[in-house]
Design an enzyme around this catalytic site. Structure first.
Site, PDB file in Angstrom:
ATOM      1  CG  ASP A  68      -0.242  -0.335   2.508  1.00  0.00           C
ATOM      2  OD1 ASP A  68      -0.819  -1.031   3.330  1.00  0.00           O
ATOM      3  OD2 ASP A  68       0.915   0.100   2.693  1.00  0.00           O
ATOM      4  CG  ASP A  70       0.766   4.800   4.318  1.00  0.00           C
ATOM      5  OD1 ASP A  70      -0.350   4.429   3.900  1.00  0.00           O
ATOM      6  OD2 ASP A  70       1.429   4.178   5.172  1.00  0.00           O
ATOM      7  CG  ASP A 137       8.583   3.436  12.522  1.00  0.00           C
ATOM      8  OD1 ASP A 137       9.158   3.952  11.540  1.00  0.00           O
ATOM      9  OD2 ASP A 137       7.792   2.480  12.408  1.00  0.00           O
TER      10      ASP A 137
END
Length: 409
Positions: A68, A70, A137
């Site tokens: 996917d 983002d 992160d």
């Protein structure tokens, strides 16, 4: 490559980011989802900055096909909603926007600020792209790609980590896993799927904070486990989770049985099946994933006195214990039971699956969006009133090249 600077104290120049041109990376727009490209063009056209971020950029650099895409943008959630009618804002602490298409969802996130107190959890302030990059992160997930000019923005020396095959935490390790314990699972998953090595301080922090995974909601844990089983590297990931002491909290029963060769062979077989399905452009159903990992743990010997219905309920109960505290839908577990029993030559009636479908299984969901014919509406076409104007011949609408273009037509 060229470098962007900003003025620091005493007029000294400070490096903001390194910018890699299209000649210095292997990302091509032909590899990017058309709807994602359409959304980015719309955002730039409305006067906002927009970039592809996260795992999609990482996978594109590694030559993999992202699952996917983002988007990170300078537009606020309200501004994003004003641009896209097929959008919906979600979240309470930090609002993000989902763009809904026929077969996927694209997540659009506003740049987050890093001017916050980590310990107090005040992390819901919008900021600049530079600040947002420091909120990612791990370094391998902190690259920003602009498909309109082909520039790849690197604020954290992430490309150096990509070249050295290193996973480094960008958020202080004294805080990052406390803020979101799922990051421990993701770090291990990234290491297994990319072949990169986690830095020693990341490995040490995971062992120290492994018990924090108990605070994560069961729905999030279930989602992460399903992603692991669908990754094609479930064998390596689950073994790593076992070594770091995380699997004992995620799937305690399965953690105990992982020492058996038959269980590990089933995981290898699952990885091969997932890879075969992906190569054919398909995906395994959740029931198939559950059946594969649970089949070595199901023992039917000594249960000859049970009827097929009693046997089905017994296997259903055992699978629930094996995957606990995961909470997959009951109809998926019931289908997994059928797959396992059929592999042993036991025929079962699909009664439970039909009941689950009536309560919202995928079979029901497929028909949810179809218009229902009213009893008052005859199947024959209505007659025209006498003297009425002859209806115009229907015009064939232009066929959009993608679902994104369909929104503009």
């Amino acid at each position: 490559m060229f470098t962007r600077y900003k003025s620091g104290e005493k007029g000294q120049r400070q490096v903001v980011c390194k910018v890699y041109t299209s000649r210095e990376h292997n990302i091509r727009n032909s590899q990017i989802d058309k709807d994602c490209l359409w959304a980015i063009r719309k955002l730039w056209g409305a006067g906002h900055k927009a970039y592809i971020v996260g795992g999609a950029v990482r996978d594109l650099i590694l030559g993999k096909r992202p699952k996917d895409f983002d988007i990170a943008t300078s537009a606020s959630p309200r501004q994003v909603q004003n641009i896209f009618w097929n959008s919906r804002a979600i979240g309470k602490r930090f609002r993000i926007v989902h763009l809904y298409f026929a077969n996927k969802i694209i997540e659009v996130t506003t740049f987050r600020s890093d001017e916050e107190n980590f310990e107090e959890g005040n992390n819901n302030i919008f900021g600049t792209i530079e600040q947002d990059s420091h909120r990612r992160d791990f370094s391998i997930n902190a690259l920003y790609y602009n498909p309109l000019d082909g520039h790849l923005l690197d604020f954290n020396d992430s490309m150096e980590d990509m070249k050295r095959h290193v996973i480094r935490s960008l958020i202080p390790l004294s805080y990052t896993f406390k803020e979101d314990p799922v990051r421990m699972v993701r770090a291990i998953k990234y290491a297994s799927t990319t072949g990169f090595r986690m830095k020693w301080d990341v490995r040490w922090a995971i062992r120290r904070d492994s018990s924090l995974i108990q605070k994560v909601s069961l729905s999030r844990l279930t989602d992460e486990v399903v992603k692991i089983l669908n990754s094609g590297s479930a064998h390596d990931i689950l073994l790593s989770l076992h070594r770091y002491g995380l699997l004992a909290y995620v799937m305690p029963s399965y953690d105990m049985y992982l020492k058996y060769e038959s269980v590990r062979e089933a995981l290898c077989r699952l990885d091969r099946d997932v890879a075969t399905a992906k190569a054919a452009g398909n995906a395994l159903e959740l029931s198939q994933l559950i059946a594969t990992i649970a089949s070595p743990l199901i023992v039917l010997e000594g249960k000859d006195e049970l009827s097929s219905e009693e046997l089905r309920h017994e296997v259903f109960r055992e699978i629930k214990v094996f995957v606990a505290p995961m909470t997959p839908p009951n109809y998926e577990i019931d289908r997994a039971v059928e797959i396992i029993l059929l592999s042993h030559g036991v025929k079962v009636a699909p009664q439970m699956r039909r009941n689950a479908a009536r309560k919202g299984s995928p079979a029901t969901a497929q028909n949810a969006g179809k218009p229902r014919r009213s009893a008052a509406s005859p199947s024959k076409p209505r007659r025209r009133r006498r003297g009425g104007a002859k209806p115009a011949a229907p015009q064939t609408p232009a066929q959009p090249a993608s679902s994104a273009e369909a929104h503009d037509l």
